[in-house]
Design a protein around this motif. Sequence first.
Motif, mmCIF file in Angstrom:
data_model
loop_
_atom_site.group_PDB
_atom_site.id
_atom_site.type_symbol
_atom_site.label_atom_id
_atom_site.label_comp_id
_atom_site.label_asym_id
_atom_site.label_seq_id
_atom_site.Cartn_x
_atom_site.Cartn_y
_atom_site.Cartn_z
ATOM 1 N N ASP A 229 27.425 -72.735 98.463
ATOM 2 C CA ASP A 229 27.235 -73.347 97.147
ATOM 3 C C ASP A 229 28.565 -73.995 96.782
ATOM 4 O OD1 ASP A 229 27.466 -73.496 94.224
ATOM 5 O OD2 ASP A 229 25.717 -72.180 94.083
ATOM 6 N N ALA B 208 29.031 -78.978 93.015
ATOM 7 C CA ALA B 208 28.388 -78.624 91.745
ATOM 8 C C ALA B 208 28.975 -79.287 90.509
ATOM 9 C CB ALA B 208 28.375 -77.094 91.582
ATOM 10 N N PRO B 209 29.103 -80.611 90.506
ATOM 11 C CA PRO B 209 29.562 -81.287 89.283
ATOM 12 C C PRO B 209 28.467 -81.265 88.224
ATOM 13 C CG PRO B 209 28.959 -82.913 90.927
ATOM 14 C CD PRO B 209 28.808 -81.565 91.579
ATOM 15 N N ASN B 210 28.812 -81.699 87.026
ATOM 16 C CA ASN B 210 27.858 -81.681 85.928
ATOM 17 C C ASN B 210 27.421 -83.094 85.572
ATOM 18 O OD1 ASN B 210 28.131 -78.800 85.619
ATOM 19 N ND2 ASN B 210 30.155 -79.242 84.776
ATOM 20 N N HIS C 190 35.534 -83.085 87.663
ATOM 21 C CA HIS C 190 36.889 -82.616 87.368
ATOM 22 C C HIS C 190 37.558 -82.085 88.629
ATOM 23 C CE1 HIS C 190 35.336 -78.496 87.363
ATOM 24 N NE2 HIS C 190 34.380 -78.889 86.541
ATOM 25 N N ASN D 225 35.800 -79.423 90.571
ATOM 26 C CA ASN D 225 34.720 -79.898 91.435
ATOM 27 C C ASN D 225 35.296 -80.523 92.706
ATOM 28 O OD1 ASN D 225 33.310 -81.045 88.413
ATOM 29 N ND2 ASN D 225 32.468 -79.315 89.560
ATOM 30 N N HIS E 92 24.743 -77.098 93.447
ATOM 31 C CA HIS E 92 24.183 -76.527 92.216
ATOM 32 C C HIS E 92 24.661 -77.366 91.020
ATOM 33 C CE1 HIS E 92 22.570 -72.704 90.363
ATOM 34 N NE2 HIS E 92 23.462 -72.923 89.407
ATOM 35 N N GLY F 298 25.072 -79.324 87.523
ATOM 36 C CA GLY F 298 24.714 -78.962 86.145
ATOM 37 C C GLY F 298 23.810 -80.035 85.574
ATOM 38 N N TYR G 193 23.596 -69.879 82.015
ATOM 39 C CA TYR G 193 24.182 -70.026 83.346
ATOM 40 C C TYR G 193 23.899 -68.812 84.249
ATOM 41 C CZ TYR G 193 28.147 -71.486 86.356
ATOM 42 O OH TYR G 193 28.952 -71.890 87.388
ATOM 43 N N ASP H 94 21.811 -68.454 87.827
ATOM 44 C CA ASP H 94 22.401 -67.996 89.085
ATOM 45 C C ASP H 94 21.612 -66.833 89.697
ATOM 46 O OD1 ASP H 94 24.448 -69.447 90.323
ATOM 47 O OD2 ASP H 94 25.818 -69.012 88.675
ATOM 48 N N TYR I 182 29.999 -68.810 97.584
ATOM 49 C CA TYR I 182 30.139 -69.626 96.368
ATOM 50 C C TYR I 182 31.558 -70.139 96.263
ATOM 51 C CZ TYR I 182 25.703 -67.557 94.842
ATOM 52 O OH TYR I 182 24.399 -67.171 94.761
ATOM 53 N N VAL J 258 33.778 -71.762 94.022
ATOM 54 C CA VAL J 258 33.884 -72.093 92.592
ATOM 55 C C VAL J 258 35.237 -71.561 92.103
ATOM 56 C CG1 VAL J 258 32.774 -71.906 90.331
ATOM 57 C CG2 VAL J 258 31.373 -71.695 92.399
ATOM 58 N N GLN K 179 35.854 -68.345 87.265
ATOM 59 C CA GLN K 179 34.482 -67.822 87.242
ATOM 60 C C GLN K 179 34.327 -66.535 88.052
ATOM 61 O OE1 GLN K 179 31.212 -70.620 87.432
ATOM 62 N NE2 GLN K 179 32.515 -72.302 86.736
ATOM 63 N N PHE L 222 30.744 -64.267 88.685
ATOM 64 C CA PHE L 222 30.099 -63.949 89.957
ATOM 65 C C PHE L 222 30.107 -62.450 90.226
ATOM 66 C CE2 PHE L 222 30.798 -68.503 90.627
ATOM 67 C CZ PHE L 222 29.482 -68.848 90.900
HETATM 68 N N1 ARG Z 1 28.667 -76.718 87.423
HETATM 69 C C1 ARG Z 1 29.644 -75.655 87.430
HETATM 70 C C2 ARG Z 1 31.012 -76.189 86.964
HETATM 71 O O1 ARG Z 1 31.299 -77.381 87.056
HETATM 72 C C3 ARG Z 1 29.816 -75.011 88.783
HETATM 73 C C4 ARG Z 1 28.596 -74.354 89.379
HETATM 74 C C5 ARG Z 1 28.944 -73.432 90.514
HETATM 75 N N2 ARG Z 1 27.809 -72.828 91.194
HETATM 76 C C6 ARG Z 1 27.046 -71.853 90.701
HETATM 77 N N3 ARG Z 1 26.048 -71.385 91.430
HETATM 78 N N4 ARG Z 1 27.264 -71.317 89.530
HETATM 79 O O2 ARG Z 1 31.826 -75.382 86.537
#
Ligand code: ARG
Length: 564
Positions: free
Chosen positions: A129, A132-134, A140, A143, A169, A171, A317, A321, A339, A341, A345, A349
Amino acid sequence: MASIPALLAERIQAVSVLDPELRPATRPQFGHYQSNVALRLAALAKDGADEAGERPEWVAAGMAPRQIAEALVERVDLSDLTEPLEVAGPGFINIRVRSSVLATVVTEQLADIHAGIAQTSEPARVVVDYSAPNVAKPMHVGNLRSTIIGDCLVRVLRAVGDTVIPQNHIGDWGTQFGMLVEQILFEGIDASTLTLATSVELYQRAQQHFRSDEAFAEAARRRVVALQSGDEQTRAIWKSLIDVSKAGFNAAYARLGVLLTDDDLAGESIYNDALPKVATDLEAAGIAVIDQGALCVFIPGDDAPLIIRKSDGGYGYAATDLAAIRHRVDDLAARRLVYVVGSPQAHHFHQVFAVARMAGWLPDGVSAEHVGFGSVLGPDGKMFKTRDGKAVTLDTLLDAAEEVAAPDIAMAAVKYADLSNALHKDYVFDIDRMVATTGDTGPYLQYAHARVNQILRKAAAEGDVVDDATATITVLAEPAEQELALLLTRFSDTVAEVADGLQPHKLCGYLFEVATTLSSFYEKCPVLKAEGEVRRSRLVLCRATQRVLATGLDLLGIVAPERM
Ligand code: ARG
């Protein structure tokens, strides 16, 4: 052929019982590998120290470490693989691999389609995973780091034979879409004409509007409900927003040269329908309880609960997950979940994995690992910002690098800086240091590759082409040649270590060592000016080194240029 240290360790352990824990020698005069097993055996030979019964019968009580080392050396037969073993200092065992063995292993490695990378005996299905940008937000730096690190891990896991399923993943769901859609309708814009950049601006206007106009805020909240219940017009606008962002993400991926495609997209929205069941199952199992109107899981030893459903009925969120874990384990049949990330975070997790274990959604034999990473800092040691004080986006970072170097080199500089530090550390974005072709940098490795390529090209022009399938190293007499060959034989173990521990900096450190060892090899051992068998062998060694550098750089996601 199995890895040399593994072969040696197996035979020594047959005599020593304890794992010899072979380490690369700290200095060339100590040979190639060292073991302190005699010292550990001596500790067991002290009165009453051997409760576990690990001491071999030939180690008598009270024997000194050196005596044990000498007795061990007598008992182990490694003569086909090594020079006679030596005992040093208080009882270290020094091992020097025979040069003929190094020559054979490097020759085999060159002929191997996997460049000598051992294929795992138990291929696993692994979800990675990452990125995962939004939607409607600029990518950012977090990411960016996730994309670069995740891409490297995907490549490494595939290289050892695992089946990797990337999951991006993104957003693409949440209450912010109510506000965004409402603003689009308010402004009367055609959503399909937006770009990632203009949708980011739209987001800012929508936020502003939401804060200043209560009627708009109310409409935005109703819009969230419309989105969730599948209202056609709302869904269509939402869908356009995603398409626009996706195009922006793909442009960034193309620029970065990463493997992600649209097939890997598995955004938050796909779990929407599974969220109520996450809640009811947890509640039915007695794992989640209602607390102040919210559905929460209290994890033993953790102060804050994990919120599954907010008091307003919305899912967040964490619930997403949890649904994603069920999908990955049950539908995708993954046995390892990775993951990538940012470290902030880590607690999220930790909680999500704990709850998934409690619920049985992460059964024994399925691992879940959070690969966290630190921030990118500016030269002042603070969070990296652009000159006008804004947070740094992917493009500003890459533009900064391309201002001072060609694209492939700039990219190597950024990626290597990202991968070569231990992940949890923050690192300083110092572009001048990162693009230098000297020191521990991506461009230095590219340069090492280009330089060895140039030697091979010159030799080929003179009719000396190295054929990987048949070329053999016949002479390996010089210490500098042996040291380089020895290092090449460690390639497979290094890749395996990264596949296991998910620490790309170990591969970077290894490749940097290959590059510096290659450079001292050139100093001491002329290649093109040598003659006969020596010249032929050195060319094969050069080609084997080039292959390790090229394959290794590819695993980092870095282009190995032919010329520089
Ligand atoms: N979209 C989230 C962010 O930019 C990261 C997601 C990471 N993956 C997950 N399964 N939560 O911070």
